[in-house]
Design an enzyme around this catalytic site. Sequence first.
Site, mmCIF file in Angstrom:
data_model
loop_
_atom_site.group_PDB
_atom_site.id
_atom_site.type_symbol
_atom_site.label_atom_id
_atom_site.label_comp_id
_atom_site.label_asym_id
_atom_site.label_seq_id
_atom_site.Cartn_x
_atom_site.Cartn_y
_atom_site.Cartn_z
ATOM 1 N N PHE A 119 0.073 36.288 -70.822
ATOM 2 C CA PHE A 119 1.432 37.058 -71.492
ATOM 3 C C PHE A 119 1.769 36.598 -72.663
ATOM 4 O O PHE A 119 2.750 37.244 -73.154
ATOM 5 C CB PHE A 119 2.705 36.977 -70.489
ATOM 6 C CG PHE A 119 2.323 37.086 -69.094
ATOM 7 C CD1 PHE A 119 2.434 38.562 -68.755
ATOM 8 C CD2 PHE A 119 2.383 36.499 -68.077
ATOM 9 C CE1 PHE A 119 2.065 39.294 -67.399
ATOM 10 C CE2 PHE A 119 2.183 36.871 -66.653
ATOM 11 C CZ PHE A 119 2.102 38.272 -66.305
ATOM 12 N N ASP A 121 8.027 29.018 -62.447
ATOM 13 C CA ASP A 121 6.618 28.494 -62.699
ATOM 14 C C ASP A 121 6.522 27.278 -63.141
ATOM 15 O O ASP A 121 5.821 27.014 -64.304
ATOM 16 C CB ASP A 121 5.979 29.483 -63.837
ATOM 17 C CG ASP A 121 4.484 29.772 -64.005
ATOM 18 O OD1 ASP A 121 3.973 29.393 -62.859
ATOM 19 O OD2 ASP A 121 4.008 30.068 -64.966
ATOM 20 N N ILE A 145 -2.655 27.101 -80.069
ATOM 21 C CA ILE A 145 -2.725 26.016 -79.007
ATOM 22 C C ILE A 145 -2.404 26.326 -77.550
ATOM 23 O O ILE A 145 -2.532 25.669 -76.808
ATOM 24 C CB ILE A 145 -1.367 25.284 -79.311
ATOM 25 C CG1 ILE A 145 -0.122 26.119 -79.548
ATOM 26 C CG2 ILE A 145 -1.748 24.347 -80.658
ATOM 27 C CD1 ILE A 145 0.906 24.989 -79.851
ATOM 28 N N GLY A 146 -2.273 27.856 -77.445
ATOM 29 C CA GLY A 146 -2.291 28.124 -75.928
ATOM 30 C C GLY A 146 -2.411 29.637 -75.924
ATOM 31 O O GLY A 146 -2.011 30.683 -76.884
ATOM 32 N N GLU A 147 -3.270 30.053 -74.651
ATOM 33 C CA GLU A 147 -3.232 31.445 -74.583
ATOM 34 C C GLU A 147 -3.328 31.616 -73.167
ATOM 35 O O GLU A 147 -4.204 31.161 -72.151
ATOM 36 C CB GLU A 147 -4.799 31.818 -75.073
ATOM 37 C CG GLU A 147 -5.067 33.400 -74.764
ATOM 38 C CD GLU A 147 -5.825 34.188 -75.785
ATOM 39 O OE1 GLU A 147 -6.784 33.514 -76.480
ATOM 40 O OE2 GLU A 147 -5.753 35.203 -76.197
ATOM 41 N N LYS A 180 5.330 31.590 -80.352
ATOM 42 C CA LYS A 180 4.814 32.349 -79.085
ATOM 43 C C LYS A 180 4.962 33.766 -79.277
ATOM 44 O O LYS A 180 5.928 34.494 -79.444
ATOM 45 C CB LYS A 180 5.627 31.914 -77.891
ATOM 46 C CG LYS A 180 5.186 32.547 -76.707
ATOM 47 C CD LYS A 180 6.056 31.832 -75.384
ATOM 48 C CE LYS A 180 5.623 32.511 -74.018
ATOM 49 N NZ LYS A 180 6.065 31.834 -72.980
#
EC number: 2.7.11.1
Length: 542
Positions: free
Chosen positions: A69, A177, A64-66, A90
């Site tokens: 890091f 961030d 679902i996310g890349e 993660k």
Amino acid sequence: MEASLGIQMDEPMAFSPQRDRFQAEGSSKKNEQNFKLAGVKKDIEKLYEAVPQLSNVFKIKDKIGEGTFSSVYLATAQLQVGPEEKIALKHLIPTSHPIRIAAELQCLTVAGGQDNVMGVKYCFRKNDHVVIAMPYLEHESFLDILNSLSFQEVREYMFNLFKALKRIHQFGIVHRDVKPSNFLYNRRLKKYALVDFGLAQGTHDTKIELLKFVQSEAQQERCSQNKSHIITGNKIPLSGPVPKELDQQSTTKASVKRPYTNAQIQIKQGKDGKLMKQSKTVDVLSRKLATKKKAISTKVMNSGVMRKTASSCPASLTCDCYATDKVCSICLSRRQQVAPRAGTPGFRAPEVLTKCPNQTTAIDMWSAGVIFLSLLSGRYPFYKASDDLTALAQIMTIRGSRETIQAAKTFGKSILCSKEVPAQDLRKLCERLRGMDSNTPKLTSDVQGHASHQPAISEKTDHKASHLIQTPPGQYSGNSLKKGDSNSCEHCFDEYNTNLEGWNEVPDEAYDLLDKLLDLNPASRITAEEALWHPFFKDMSL
Ligand code: ADP
Ligand code: MG
């Protein structure tokens, strides 16, 4: 575009070249999708291989996310009692420094799990692979919902963001961030979660022990350049209590590294004694904000106040290039000033962009202000800049060049700017960008036609915001909250699709709060706690 083509094709010819093209496009999209699926499957297999104990607990379903890091996966866990639970896994890149990883985890365990700050359930490690398991929060894509949010939803969104920031700031965490993809929002459930402490740093009195060990890449660079073993501020000495197990792990494999620790730098330096990077002095060459037209060029220097302590550059400001848009050899030979500057350029506060060494939780409040600016103007990203000086010039176009220069002085920076640009009235700016001022057609259901995905200010656009608002409508990519999209809320889009209520009477308090968030001076910028008490939220309770 596609809709009008569709009408033309009501009675397509049997072998219409158009249809062939669509078919070709369709099949190439399908191929692309298959290719992507195969890639995700492979990544999942690799993750099981790298951390085999995961397979005892989780069924990993999707990626679902890349990011640079980490990669984040959606998994389900069958716990002993109760139904299947959705979990976000993660997987941190194996080259992350162990202390960095441990600090990220500590932020989640100590400050997380409350007040819209993501918590953590488990953590797995095998060799240099670390996987953090968190409760999964299904969330929206900010860009996709931006222009369908009601004004009340925007208020709730900002209130909940401040709640999360208040919590982490109380623990002495500077997130560094803050941006929409790190603040998850489930519109249907009205749930929010601040994630990603991968760049977090501690304040001088941070309650997160491991953040005392973490320092930014820039600070490492400074240590490296100075070849100094003297450690200042809240940084630990080399002999500090670096967790043993963590410290033994290999971190030398790849070139991509998150900011790590003094301990690591000094060890590195002891080994080869080389400078880690070339000084990037060329950064100060003037950058053009607009393309070929004459635009603002900026140059940042330490003012006399800071120079004594922050740099060993020649002390005189009156070198050959002072007040010109050139960089002379004296300036080129100045040692680069380094300060934390992680994060995303469009969200960086002026003190980050100008490399002010003393940065505080106020930098997160600036980033929250940029999010608010997007919400009020309907444009995301608001600023799009590839480097810090361009980003600074873009800020000047909104907040004024004189005001920016003045504020920078308070934190010891001298900014030279080739052209003066006035500050803009925030209400007028946002209303213009939303298409709600009297010179542009009133807001209608057509609002989704606004090019919300076009940055309000980009390097290709002229710095005058009055020129920036003329992005042609009709390019909005529309609703991507499709079934099967694991990042979306499947049921909640349509009911909100035309919910534009409240936008025709945005109260002055909204712009007052925005003004206080985008305060160029970090010392007077509003804090998260103060923001929660701002009259903009008068009927909302904590
Ligand atoms: P990175 O350091 O790579 O940016 P993040 O922690 O920001 O990693 O996660 C990347 C993305 O993964 C987020 O933008 C979000 O879409 C998704 N994600 C992260 N944590 C969760 C979670 N707990 N629940 C649902 N999605 C998540
Ligand atoms: Mg992130």
